[in-house]
Design a protein around this motif. Structure first.
Motif, PDB file in Angstrom:
ATOM      1  N   GLU D 193      43.690  16.477  52.481  1.00 25.72           N
ATOM      2  CA  GLU D 193      43.129  17.577  51.690  1.00 25.72           C
ATOM      3  C   GLU D 193      43.802  17.724  50.326  1.00 25.72           C
ATOM      4  O   GLU D 193      43.350  18.501  49.483  1.00 25.72           O
ATOM      5  CB  GLU D 193      43.270  18.917  52.442  1.00 25.72           C
ATOM      6  N   ASP D 298      27.360  27.440  62.572  1.00 23.48           N
ATOM      7  CA  ASP D 298      28.376  28.010  61.681  1.00 23.48           C
ATOM      8  C   ASP D 298      29.760  27.422  61.946  1.00 23.48           C
ATOM      9  O   ASP D 298      30.534  27.196  61.019  1.00 23.48           O
ATOM     10  CB  ASP D 298      28.449  29.531  61.862  1.00 23.48           C
ATOM     11  N   ASP D 301      30.375  24.367  60.093  1.00 22.49           N
ATOM     12  CA  ASP D 301      30.130  24.436  58.649  1.00 22.49           C
ATOM     13  C   ASP D 301      31.454  24.394  57.887  1.00 22.49           C
ATOM     14  O   ASP D 301      32.256  25.334  57.954  1.00 22.49           O
ATOM     15  CB  ASP D 301      29.373  25.734  58.339  1.00 22.49           C
ATOM     16  N   ILE D 302      31.650  23.316  57.183  1.00 28.82           N
ATOM     17  CA  ILE D 302      32.914  23.086  56.497  1.00 28.82           C
ATOM     18  C   ILE D 302      33.168  24.122  55.404  1.00 28.82           C
ATOM     19  O   ILE D 302      34.309  24.355  54.982  1.00 28.82           O
ATOM     20  CB  ILE D 302      32.948  21.636  55.935  1.00 28.82           C
ATOM     21  N   GLU D 303      32.093  24.785  54.996  1.00 31.33           N
ATOM     22  CA  GLU D 303      32.264  25.818  53.960  1.00 31.33           C
ATOM     23  C   GLU D 303      32.925  27.077  54.518  1.00 31.33           C
ATOM     24  O   GLU D 303      33.370  27.938  53.765  1.00 31.33           O
ATOM     25  CB  GLU D 303      30.892  26.199  53.357  1.00 31.33           C
ATOM     26  N   LYS D 304      32.904  27.213  55.844  1.00 30.18           N
ATOM     27  CA  LYS D 304      33.494  28.417  56.454  1.00 30.18           C
ATOM     28  C   LYS D 304      34.752  28.040  57.232  1.00 30.18           C
ATOM     29  O   LYS D 304      34.844  28.251  58.428  1.00 30.18           O
ATOM     30  CB  LYS D 304      32.459  29.073  57.382  1.00 30.18           C
ATOM     31  N   ASN D 305      35.709  27.501  56.493  1.00 28.47           N
ATOM     32  CA  ASN D 305      36.869  26.868  57.112  1.00 28.47           C
ATOM     33  C   ASN D 305      37.986  27.868  57.410  1.00 28.47           C
ATOM     34  O   ASN D 305      38.428  28.590  56.517  1.00 28.47           O
ATOM     35  CB  ASN D 305      37.384  25.776  56.161  1.00 28.47           C
TER      36      ASN D 305
END
Lengths: 320, 320, 320, 320
Positions: D193, D298, D301-305
């Motif tokens: 990351e 959800d 969903d990588i956007e809601k990590n």
């Protein structure tokens, strides 16, 4: 007051600190001063002497590594350097030296002894490769670490019905692989002391798969070949679902097991006794489960080997 | 096809399962059928026979306890009950019996052997109290568990500058206390085999406090007295800041150490060999670090004791 | 250069050293000098200040106990003694104080803060009894030690078909019993926060025996009653084959788990940040899994309890 | 009587068995029959159903691996195969399915749910790479295993004054490296990351050597590069005395930690509750330290990590 120097040399082994503690405390009961040498034989040559803090030493009984640091120092094979070491020891008014280490370190101790310096060895290495002793300080801990890894790998092997090749240390000696393999319930153990029959290993794996056995563990001493090499060869022999693990340096560290601490304690105390009795040129070996002094030369003599290779046929007879 | 029965008896010990595994797999190589007996001698009398699942047995090499269950069954000292057991064994067409357990279980095995039933013993108990063997299966694991507790207690003792009394199992034998105490760096070890000099113990604690030592660990075998009794007495002798811990049953369980698994593997395989060679009435002892068959009678003879009491003076000489 | 004092107080907890390390290293990045105080609040009053050796502190991340030593010092509840401590801190040119400890220690920190000295708290205790935080440093390690003992006891319980009562620390808080009991697969967990229904516990044991379940583990927080008391009562209710174990001080020591080391690292770094931002009178709590500063007063307020008692009904719903 | 199927899929993780136990026991309290599926989604397609033995399941709470076996089965991405699985489930009168596994397995669960079959997910993987949850079952155990290795390696690094590169699992997620590195006191942690600044890493090592620091540990997630690649590059940057270790599959197995067992217990019980309430299409996530149902979509969903990357700057701020 007599002065006794102590050093740790070569690869570190769990229990080295427990050995230092036993020497220091035993010596205190006999009014002997113990001088630490940092970084093994290198420290002798560089005059890296140090005093030992009793509280720190006493707390170190459960710690891996060595508070005196260690180093590999192949240059110590040269006579000139050995003489320099002896000169430094005499200059520091040292009356005797205890060397804690493995095979190479005991060759160093033998050299100093042959040059007339009062030297005593304590075998400590995870390789268990000093022929004159059944067990070295650190070996039992290393076996524990390897078997703990094997138990974890068996979980995964079982869950996925896989074969694993696990490589452990052991260039010349397969003892770590043997003990770990028997204790870990390995299907095969490959060691440098035994000729490798690859077809037999592959066939054993395939038979166990046919019997619906869920896992297959192959423990491999590095002296035979690398894990990736063996894995490739086993695949060529038709073994499927095979993975490899290399345990590397991990078994070198860790808190020493009770066995290693007790052996360290016995050996440390006995070394001070040898110093008091002026019986130099010996190291402390386990033979027939008793700690005895053995001349450094004999202890290194591969013809007088106390390593128990009977574990090899044993494993064949009880793995299924 | 020959039929061999196997049972575990008395207090469970880590490594019993590894022993069963070695017997089962070794027997499989020789086409011997192995019949399990649940709950030890009680199961013999109640005909609680069971078949052994190879996969379950193989997975049990790393597990504590015993998959054959165990029980204490003092009634088995009665001849009538022993004869009933033999009757049941014969009725089930059993050709031999392997008994895995401690001192009491070996007395049971000796009784069956004396009555003519082909019986072989494998010493397995955390008490290490079978005189004829240097080590029983399970002892090394128990020592590891106790030392792991001692290491934790030392953290607290060090942080608070306290003395701790730690009581471990050992009614007749101080071996668990001795090994644990030496490995744990105990200041004093109190065992039933040695007369207790309370004033000396108290004086040693007080001296170490005077030398600003941060902790003091006293390991006590239950055969001497209880931890609370000793704590009270030491307080009367003027020892301050003292706490007690009783480790109880905890060291009885847990995954066996490699040493115990290797010993279990050797003994299990050797027991099948004795069965094949019809050398009954023996148990498998470690003497001078070799596994050898010893007659059940001799192995229980307290006059021929292989327990190493030299750890007692050793500890005095290296604790400071 | 700013000077920050640090002390550990009350019962030692694994991870205290990792906390000290984080404070020391974080402070080094901000050119803050860290002064150690030995023996907690007692050391403040006796001016037992000490410098911290970076190498020793860095090596201590994996060690239990506290290199700054600790003490119980109930006299610190007196205002006069608190004022003496502040006088000594000022005399030593200390600009702020970090207190690492449990509930009692945080009451001490609150008192100093109320008297105007810049003070910051870091909850560290195996009891997890500071209401404002979900987890204290040391709790996870203690749970690990207890569960490791439960796993061993289950081996024995299984082998002998027995019920065990295991007593763990927890006078006011059953959290250690709850976590350990759920993780250890206990049949019942008895905690001070819940009324005891002895007949129900006994009936559950008897039902599980009837269903041929091989073991039954009852985890008991000391605040309810002692293990021997409960054992006696269960026997009166007709429970057979029951044994007791008291784990005592053992879970106080030992190498901290990763969770405790990470929590210690976060809290130590955050405490230095609070010092830099001059946000005094707070301690560092885990709330909703985030580390946040909470006023010392609020953190000690039993009405704002973050302890998760839902494990109690959970255990009933999944033990069988 | 309702019938609930359960399977474990993908890489095995410690705590999968504890999850199965919680489901089975919780279901028993609600008279739901639980049907095991061997080998994950593959078993669904091959109708490899199995009954679950309560005693075996209860004993497995402390065991690594999965008693239901697992497999990687990328073919399950095909719709036809998914439909076959649903057909088989219906044929076997199954009313719902619990999928225990990692990211890939949750994609499989989502597919079944989208096709209308009542499906519930329980995140269990050592990779902690399901974005919607703070922790997956098995992650804490893997961190413990890695840190235990780091502690051993630190012993050796300290004794020989060396730098070690330790590679751990983590293709997309550096979470295992982050937690292990902070807890292990690593000098640097390299994760996918974060962009790699090799010169900075090398310079940090060299500075620490100059400050006479005895060891340097670099924890590396496999997603960045291999240990041998990094070692070569660091040597090119002038770093001396560097060694590498690859921990490989070892952290996949082993007895689950209490944290993982408690999480497994909570999630297993909650999954049965979701089944009772017919809330399908969800998995059980830890968010802000609470276990909550999150829609499978959800949760993936990588956007809601929910992964906490703050450990990365934390480590820079406290390593020295």
């Amino acid at each position: 007051m007599k002065r006794l120097a102590i050093l740790t040399s070569g690869g570190d082994a769990p229990g080295m600190n427990a050995t230092i503690r036993a020497v220091l405390n035993k010596a205190a009961h006999h009014d002997i001063e113990v001088v630490g040498v940092n970084y093994g034989f290198l420290g002798l040559v560089c005059k890296n002497f140090t005093s030992l803090d009793t509280e720190k030493v006493n707390s170190s009984i459960s710690m891996g590594g060595t508070i005196l640091y260690s180093s590999r120092y192949p240059e110590f094979a040269e006579k000139e350097i050995q003489l320099k070491a002896i000169e430094n020891l005499k200059e520091a008014n040292i009356d005797g030296l205890i060397v804690i280490g493995g095979r190479g370190s005991h060759h160093g101790a033998l050299a100093l002894s042959n040059l007339g310096f009062p030297t005593i060895g304590i075998p400590a290495t995870i390789d268990n490769d000093i022929p004159g002793t059944e067990f070295t300080v650190g070996f039992d801990t290393a076996v524990n670490t390897v078997v703990s890894a094997l138990d974890k790998i068996r979980d995964t092997a079982n869950s996925h019905v896989r074969t694993f090749v696990i490589e452990v240390k052991g260039l010349r000696s397969g003892d770590l692989a043997l003990w770990s393999g028997v204790a870990g319930g390995a299907e095969s153990i490959l060691i440098p002391e035994q000729e490798l029959d690859l077809a037999h290993v592959a066939s054993k794996i395939k038979q166990s798969v046919e019997r619906k056995k869920k896992h297959c563990l192959i423990v491999l001493a590095e002296g035979v070949m690398s894990a990736s090499e063996l894995t490739t060869k086993l695949k060529e022999e038709g073994v499927l679902h095979i993975r490899e693990v290399e345990l590397g340096h991990v078994p070198r560290g860790g808190s020493p097991t009770p066995y290693d601490r007790v052996l360290a304690s016995k050996a440390g105390a006995a070394a001070v006794n040898l110093f008091l009795e002026e019986k130099f040129g010996n190291c402390l070996c386990i033979q027939y489960n008793k700690l005895v002094p053995v001349s450094l030369k004999d202890a290194l003599d591969i013809e007088k080997n106390f390593i128990d290779l009977s574990l090899y046929p044993l494993n064949s007879s009880i793995s299924y």
